[in-house]
Design a protein around this motif. Structure first.
Motif, PDB file in Angstrom:
ATOM      1  N   LEU A 161       0.829  -1.208   0.000  1.00 40.37           N
ATOM      2  CA  LEU A 161       0.000   0.000   0.000  1.00 40.37           C
ATOM      3  C   LEU A 161       0.863   1.258   0.000  1.00 40.37           C
ATOM      4  O   LEU A 161       0.552   2.237  -0.683  1.00 40.37           O
ATOM      5  CB  LEU A 161      -0.932  -0.004   1.220  1.00 40.37           C
ATOM      6  N   VAL A 162       1.953   1.207   0.749  1.00 40.64           N
ATOM      7  CA  VAL A 162       2.881   2.343   0.772  1.00 40.64           C
ATOM      8  C   VAL A 162       3.531   2.524  -0.592  1.00 40.64           C
ATOM      9  O   VAL A 162       3.628   3.634  -1.125  1.00 40.64           O
ATOM     10  CB  VAL A 162       3.953   2.159   1.869  1.00 40.64           C
ATOM     11  N   ARG A 163       3.980   1.430  -1.183  1.00 45.73           N
ATOM     12  CA  ARG A 163       4.658   1.501  -2.490  1.00 45.73           C
ATOM     13  C   ARG A 163       3.736   2.049  -3.579  1.00 45.73           C
ATOM     14  O   ARG A 163       4.194   2.722  -4.499  1.00 45.73           O
ATOM     15  CB  ARG A 163       5.194   0.124  -2.893  1.00 45.73           C
ATOM     16  N   GLN A 164       2.443   1.765  -3.471  1.00 40.82           N
ATOM     17  CA  GLN A 164       1.497   2.252  -4.460  1.00 40.82           C
ATOM     18  C   GLN A 164       0.930   3.623  -4.113  1.00 40.82           C
ATOM     19  O   GLN A 164       0.047   4.136  -4.803  1.00 40.82           O
ATOM     20  CB  GLN A 164       0.357   1.251  -4.651  1.00 40.82           C
ATOM     21  N   GLY A 165       1.446   4.227  -3.046  1.00 45.38           N
ATOM     22  CA  GLY A 165       1.019   5.576  -2.691  1.00 45.38           C
ATOM     23  C   GLY A 165      -0.378   5.662  -2.117  1.00 45.38           C
ATOM     24  O   GLY A 165      -0.996   6.726  -2.141  1.00 45.38           O
ATOM     25  N   LEU A 166      -0.886   4.555  -1.569  1.00 37.22           N
ATOM     26  CA  LEU A 166      -2.248   4.531  -1.042  1.00 37.22           C
ATOM     27  C   LEU A 166      -2.302   4.805   0.455  1.00 37.22           C
ATOM     28  O   LEU A 166      -3.356   5.197   0.980  1.00 37.22           O
ATOM     29  CB  LEU A 166      -2.895   3.184  -1.354  1.00 37.22           C
ATOM     30  N   ILE A 167      -1.204   4.556   1.167  1.00 36.89           N
ATOM     31  CA  ILE A 167      -1.042   4.993   2.554  1.00 36.89           C
ATOM     32  C   ILE A 167       0.380   5.515   2.685  1.00 36.89           C
ATOM     33  O   ILE A 167       1.236   5.237   1.838  1.00 36.89           O
ATOM     34  CB  ILE A 167      -1.304   3.856   3.576  1.00 36.89           C
ATOM     35  N   SER A 168       0.645   6.246   3.748  1.00 40.12           N
ATOM     36  CA  SER A 168       1.982   6.824   3.912  1.00 40.12           C
ATOM     37  C   SER A 168       2.799   6.147   5.003  1.00 40.12           C
ATOM     38  O   SER A 168       4.001   6.380   5.108  1.00 40.12           O
ATOM     39  CB  SER A 168       1.870   8.329   4.219  1.00 40.12           C
ATOM     40  N   ASP A 169       2.176   5.289   5.830  1.00 39.77           N
ATOM     41  CA  ASP A 169       2.880   4.685   6.951  1.00 39.77           C
ATOM     42  C   ASP A 169       2.412   3.243   7.137  1.00 39.77           C
ATOM     43  O   ASP A 169       1.282   2.997   7.564  1.00 39.77           O
ATOM     44  CB  ASP A 169       2.628   5.491   8.232  1.00 39.77           C
ATOM     45  N   ALA A 170       3.277   2.291   6.820  1.00 38.46           N
ATOM     46  CA  ALA A 170       2.920   0.882   6.917  1.00 38.46           C
ATOM     47  C   ALA A 170       2.701   0.456   8.365  1.00 38.46           C
ATOM     48  O   ALA A 170       1.775  -0.306   8.669  1.00 38.46           O
ATOM     49  CB  ALA A 170       4.009   0.011   6.272  1.00 38.46           C
ATOM     50  N   GLU A 171       3.546   0.916   9.263  1.00 32.94           N
ATOM     51  CA  GLU A 171       3.438   0.522  10.667  1.00 32.94           C
ATOM     52  C   GLU A 171       2.134   1.013  11.275  1.00 32.94           C
ATOM     53  O   GLU A 171       1.461   0.290  12.018  1.00 32.94           O
ATOM     54  CB  GLU A 171       4.629   1.074  11.458  1.00 32.94           C
ATOM     55  N   LEU A 172       1.759   2.254  10.956  1.00 30.30           N
ATOM     56  CA  LEU A 172       0.515   2.808  11.476  1.00 30.30           C
ATOM     57  C   LEU A 172      -0.675   1.996  10.975  1.00 30.30           C
ATOM     58  O   LEU A 172      -1.618   1.725  11.728  1.00 30.30           O
ATOM     59  CB  LEU A 172       0.381   4.272  11.055  1.00 30.30           C
ATOM     60  N   PHE A 173      -0.639   1.603   9.724  1.00 26.38           N
ATOM     61  CA  PHE A 173      -1.717   0.780   9.164  1.00 26.38           C
ATOM     62  C   PHE A 173      -1.809  -0.562   9.892  1.00 26.38           C
ATOM     63  O   PHE A 173      -2.893  -1.005  10.282  1.00 26.38           O
ATOM     64  CB  PHE A 173      -1.483   0.555   7.666  1.00 26.38           C
ATOM     65  N   LYS A 174      -0.661  -1.221  10.068  1.00 26.09           N
ATOM     66  CA  LYS A 174      -0.655  -2.529  10.729  1.00 26.09           C
ATOM     67  C   LYS A 174      -1.209  -2.434  12.139  1.00 26.09           C
ATOM     68  O   LYS A 174      -1.991  -3.287  12.572  1.00 26.09           O
ATOM     69  CB  LYS A 174       0.772  -3.087  10.765  1.00 26.09           C
ATOM     70  N   ARG A 175      -0.771  -1.413  12.893  1.00 22.88           N
ATOM     71  CA  ARG A 175      -1.243  -1.278  14.278  1.00 22.88           C
ATOM     72  C   ARG A 175      -2.731  -0.962  14.329  1.00 22.88           C
ATOM     73  O   ARG A 175      -3.443  -1.413  15.226  1.00 22.88           O
ATOM     74  CB  ARG A 175      -0.433  -0.196  14.997  1.00 22.88           C
ATOM     75  N   TYR A 176      -3.194  -0.176  13.346  1.00 22.87           N
ATOM     76  CA  TYR A 176      -4.618   0.173  13.335  1.00 22.87           C
ATOM     77  C   TYR A 176      -5.481  -1.063  13.106  1.00 22.87           C
ATOM     78  O   TYR A 176      -6.448  -1.297  13.842  1.00 22.87           O
ATOM     79  CB  TYR A 176      -4.906   1.224  12.263  1.00 22.87           C
ATOM     80  N   VAL A 177      -5.138  -1.862  12.087  1.00 19.56           N
ATOM     81  CA  VAL A 177      -5.971  -3.046  11.801  1.00 19.56           C
ATOM     82  C   VAL A 177      -5.859  -4.062  12.928  1.00 19.56           C
ATOM     83  O   VAL A 177      -6.814  -4.789  13.220  1.00 19.56           O
ATOM     84  CB  VAL A 177      -5.614  -3.686  10.439  1.00 19.56           C
ATOM     85  N   GLN A 178      -4.693  -4.121  13.583  1.00 20.00           N
ATOM     86  CA  GLN A 178      -4.531  -5.038  14.714  1.00 20.00           C
ATOM     87  C   GLN A 178      -5.425  -4.608  15.869  1.00 20.00           C
ATOM     88  O   GLN A 178      -6.141  -5.419  16.455  1.00 20.00           O
ATOM     89  CB  GLN A 178      -3.067  -5.059  15.156  1.00 20.00           C
ATOM     90  N   PHE A 179      -5.407  -3.336  16.195  1.00 17.27           N
ATOM     91  CA  PHE A 179      -6.174  -2.826  17.323  1.00 17.27           C
ATOM     92  C   PHE A 179      -7.679  -2.949  17.077  1.00 17.27           C
ATOM     93  O   PHE A 179      -8.452  -3.285  17.980  1.00 17.27           O
ATOM     94  CB  PHE A 179      -5.812  -1.363  17.576  1.00 17.27           C
ATOM     95  N   GLU A 180      -8.103  -2.682  15.824  1.00 25.62           N
ATOM     96  CA  GLU A 180      -9.524  -2.729  15.496  1.00 25.62           C
ATOM     97  C   GLU A 180     -10.009  -4.142  15.179  1.00 25.62           C
ATOM     98  O   GLU A 180     -11.198  -4.343  14.915  1.00 25.62           O
ATOM     99  CB  GLU A 180      -9.818  -1.820  14.290  1.00 25.62           C
ATOM    100  N   GLY A 181      -9.104  -5.120  15.185  1.00 23.61           N
ATOM    101  CA  GLY A 181      -9.495  -6.487  14.880  1.00 23.61           C
ATOM    102  C   GLY A 181      -9.823  -6.700  13.416  1.00 23.61           C
ATOM    103  O   GLY A 181     -10.554  -7.633  13.058  1.00 23.61           O
TER     104      GLY A 181
END
Length: 401
Positions: free
Chosen positions: A111-131
């Motif tokens: 997603l970062v490589r395709q310019g769809l999000i700017s932070d991979a770690e933030l995305f991972k933590r968000y989906v982890q926290f939200e289940g």
């Protein structure tokens, strides 16, 4: 640096243990008072907000063994503004494919490589926290750089189902449309033609503009040319209805907003637009060509449009045969060299530019035009008088206009 890291780790561990111990005491107090432990106890079907999730970390004994959730919740709270910030401002749709077996980390990196999000770690933590990490599906998705991380995560929960896509360009007559549909999809050519010529009247389509069609009319001209997404196993009805919906959404309001010259109704506008579509190549000339035809209609002149004759003479494999002067004598109500007024109906599927031109023609003194033989861009030579027109005709070596 290492000392600082150890200090931070100790602080987080202290906060976590303190929270867990405090939560146990809090729970004991609630139980003693007979109060509910969770917000869901008050409203079992109510959605749980992120804030409620963080509160529940401290009030359920089972959460004492999950200190990571406390840390992640605090981390996300600190970066709330970044969660709401999209990666870019380009709203173009981007196809993103998740392969079977990809992890949330794999997906985040791409997603970062395709310019769809700017932070991979933030995305991972968000989906982890939200289940949401467990709901990331393999499949094809449509995303945009203007989406936030929560929006991207939610979009990845449901893969786009298998579909068929068909693109119909402007200027095709009904038989050509049917052939293109059969070439690009699994819809049978005969099934599409049957529905578009006679079968549509049995469908009871709820489109007001269809009431303007003559009793024996086909849907020629009203199947709006565009790109359509269809179910995995589409029927002719699926596509025809989408084409009519698109026409109703994009054409009807345009014509109703401006009205049409000379009291022409929508059916007349579409019929004239279909002639303009076949005559014009340069977009800027479409209103001028429409203006020429309106002038000829107003003065009760024949339209003398070559494409109307080609429509009569078209055959499978050669739906738009070369025009000749001899062809102008063919007997047909569509032959505008022999009959006054508009032909009985549209001769092709006009695009929006030609429909706009027919609804809002240029105010011009021209009565004639022919292809400009001095250019190779599809433009025309226009004339006010017959003498000027014949001069242009001679200039092009006497070739048929």
């Amino acid at each position: 640096m290492f000392k600082l890291g150890r200090h931070v780790a100790r602080i987080l561990a202290f906060v976590t243990l303190f929270g867990a111990f405090g939560g146990l005491i809090w729970n004991a107090g609630l139980i003693a008072l007979g109060l509910p432990l969770l917000p869901s106890d008050l409203a079992p079907n109510a959605p749980t907000s992120p804030a409620a999730k963080r509160w529940s970390l401290f009030v359920t004994p089972c959460e004492i063994s999950s200190p990571d959730n406390v840390v992640i919740g605090t981390y996300l709270e600190a970066r709330a503004d970044e969660l709401r910030q999209p990666a870019g401002d380009d709203d173009s749709p981007v196809t993103f494919v998740v392969q079977p077996g990809e992890t949330a980390g794999d997906i985040a990196d791409r997603l970062v490589r395709q310019g769809l999000i700017s932070d991979a770690e933030l995305f991972k933590r968000y989906v982890q926290f939200e289940g949401l990490d467990a709901g990331l599906e393999a499949g094809e998705f449509t995303l945009r750089a203007t989406m936030t991380i929560p929006q991207v995560a939610q979009a990845l929960q449901e893969a786009r189902r298998p579909e068929q896509v068909v693109t119909i360009r402007e200027g095709l007559r009904l038989e050509q449309v049917a052939a293109e549909v059969a070439r690009q999809t699994t819809i049978a050519e005969d099934a599409f033609l049957q529905l578009a010529t006679t079968g549509w009247r049995d469908q009871r389509y709820a489109f007001g503009f269809l009431s303007e069609l003559p009793a024996d009319a086909t849907l020629e001209g009203f199947l709006f040319p565009d790109t359509f997404r269809l179910p995995e196993n589409p029927t002719a009805g699926d596509l025809v209805e989408r084409m009519l919906v698109t026409f109703d959404e994009r054409v009807t309001p345009q014509v109703e907003a401006v009205g049409a010259p000379q009291g022409m109704n929508l059916y007349g506008v579409v019929t004239l637009a279909s002639i303009v579509e076949r005559e014009a190549v340069v977009d800027e000339e479409r209103p001028v060509i429409a203006g020429v035809f309106y002038n000829r209609l107003e003065f009760a002149w024949t339209l003398d449009s070559c494409p109307t004759v080609q429509y009569v003479l078209g055959t499978p494999g050669d739906w738009w045969p070369p025009f000749t002067l001899e062809a102008t004598t063919v007997a047909s109500p569509y032959n505008t060299y022999q009959n006054l007024g508009l032909p009985p109906g549209p001769i092709c599927s006009p695009g929006l530019a030609s429909i706009r031109a027919a609804a809002q023609p240029a105010d011009t003194d021209y009565f004639f035009f022919l292809a400009d033989c001095t250019k190779d861009d599809g433009s025309h030579l226009f004339a006010v008088t017959e003498d000027e027109h014949y001069a242009n005709y001679a200039r092009c070596g006497g070739q048929a206009p």
